[in-house]
Design a protein around this motif. Sequence first.
Motif, PDB file in Angstrom:
ATOM      1  N   SER A  17       8.211   4.954  -1.091  1.00 24.37           N
ATOM      2  CA  SER A  17       7.145   5.453  -0.332  1.00 24.37           C
ATOM      3  C   SER A  17       6.812   7.044  -0.779  1.00 24.37           C
ATOM      4  O   SER A  17       5.930   7.490  -0.419  1.00 24.37           O
ATOM      5  CB  SER A  17       7.431   5.480   1.223  1.00 24.37           C
ATOM      6  N   PRO A  20       0.819  -1.229   0.178  1.00 18.49           N
ATOM      7  CA  PRO A  20       0.165   0.004  -0.090  1.00 18.49           C
ATOM      8  C   PRO A  20       0.973   1.148   0.026  1.00 18.49           C
ATOM      9  O   PRO A  20       0.298   2.327  -0.701  1.00 18.49           O
ATOM     10  CB  PRO A  20      -0.904  -0.178   1.330  1.00 18.49           C
ATOM     11  N   ARG A  21       1.947   1.366   0.497  1.00 19.54           N
ATOM     12  CA  ARG A  21       2.706   2.308   0.560  1.00 19.54           C
ATOM     13  C   ARG A  21       3.916   2.763  -0.517  1.00 19.54           C
ATOM     14  O   ARG A  21       4.473   3.590  -0.583  1.00 19.54           O
ATOM     15  CB  ARG A  21       3.701   2.532   2.057  1.00 19.54           C
ATOM     16  N   ASN A  22       4.022   1.525  -1.323  1.00 17.43           N
ATOM     17  CA  ASN A  22       4.458   1.581  -2.460  1.00 17.43           C
ATOM     18  C   ASN A  22       4.161   2.533  -3.711  1.00 17.43           C
ATOM     19  O   ASN A  22       3.178   2.341  -4.074  1.00 17.43           O
ATOM     20  CB  ASN A  22       5.017   0.338  -2.915  1.00 17.43           C
ATOM     21  N   LYS A  23       4.771   3.873  -3.792  1.00 11.93           N
ATOM     22  CA  LYS A  23       4.266   4.824  -4.886  1.00 11.93           C
ATOM     23  C   LYS A  23       4.769   5.087  -6.134  1.00 11.93           C
ATOM     24  O   LYS A  23       4.834   5.526  -6.990  1.00 11.93           O
ATOM     25  CB  LYS A  23       4.112   6.149  -4.228  1.00 11.93           C
TER      26      LYS A  23
END
Length: 314
Positions: free
Chosen positions: A215, A6-9
């Motif tokens: 992130s 989820p935090r991997n952008k």
Amino acid sequence: MIMKAPRNKTIDISLEEGKAYFARSIRVQKKVVLSDVVDQVICGDTFEVMKYLPEKFVDLAIVDPPYNLTKDYNGKKFKEASDEKYLEFLESWITLLRPLLKENASIYVCCDIFSSPLVYEVLKKYYKLQNRITWQREKGRGAKANWKNGMEDIWFVTVSDDYYFDVDAVKQRRRVIAPYRVDGKPKDWEETSDGNFRDTCPSNFWDDISIPYWSMPENTAHPTQKPEKLLAKLILASSKEGDIIFDPFLGSGSTAVTAKKLNRHFVGIEQNEEYIVWAEKRLEMAETDSSIQGFSDGVFWERNTRPEQMKSKK
């Protein structure tokens, strides 16, 4: 599509997935006027495209060419060469760049420890040397038989002695550890509920830059992506709002994106189609989010010193 945490952008859209983004780029195969290319990502070989661009349209050039290292840029490989061959490579694009620059233009050229002396040798033939910036990139593998290489250089040169430089636009906000007072009042620093700070003139050694991580919204899968904070310093110091920023090796679009966030125009050239997809995606994101990590309130903050509760005054 690969599922991420989820935090991997990280932006790593494939060309197939990003067809609509790639369609926004243009190709240049004949002589053009400025209105044809301003605020555009040009798909093509920079050594061919630069021949067709208008003369004297660039206020600021930021150039991050392949270093003299063997590296795979998404299937397009750059191979390490002899010093003589790399000098030829440098001269080939530096001479093509010269006619595109205004007489008061500035140029920043990125390089590493080994290519830096070679870049200097070529630049001094055509431009006026102003400074060499060294920045601490930190990220990288350790070394067992040598010192870990955590620094890169950026050569700052100008076309003439008449160039723009706004030091007030690139002040760094530092935390004051031992505050000095006169008559009980702060001397050259500000006392706030969040701490004591001083805005200082920047030197040519930058230790406040963070390489993009997974992130961070600006992060892409590009192997040598430069941070927006670093580019913001160059752009704010050496250009005004409305100026045109040129990047002949655009990569994943960091120069163009940062220019857009800072109300400058841009022209960028990139031959890797997937990188263009990432650049166009980031340009779209910049339309609704103009934030630059580490820059707010008109100053650059030291890493890990900006109070979370402080909001931008812009």
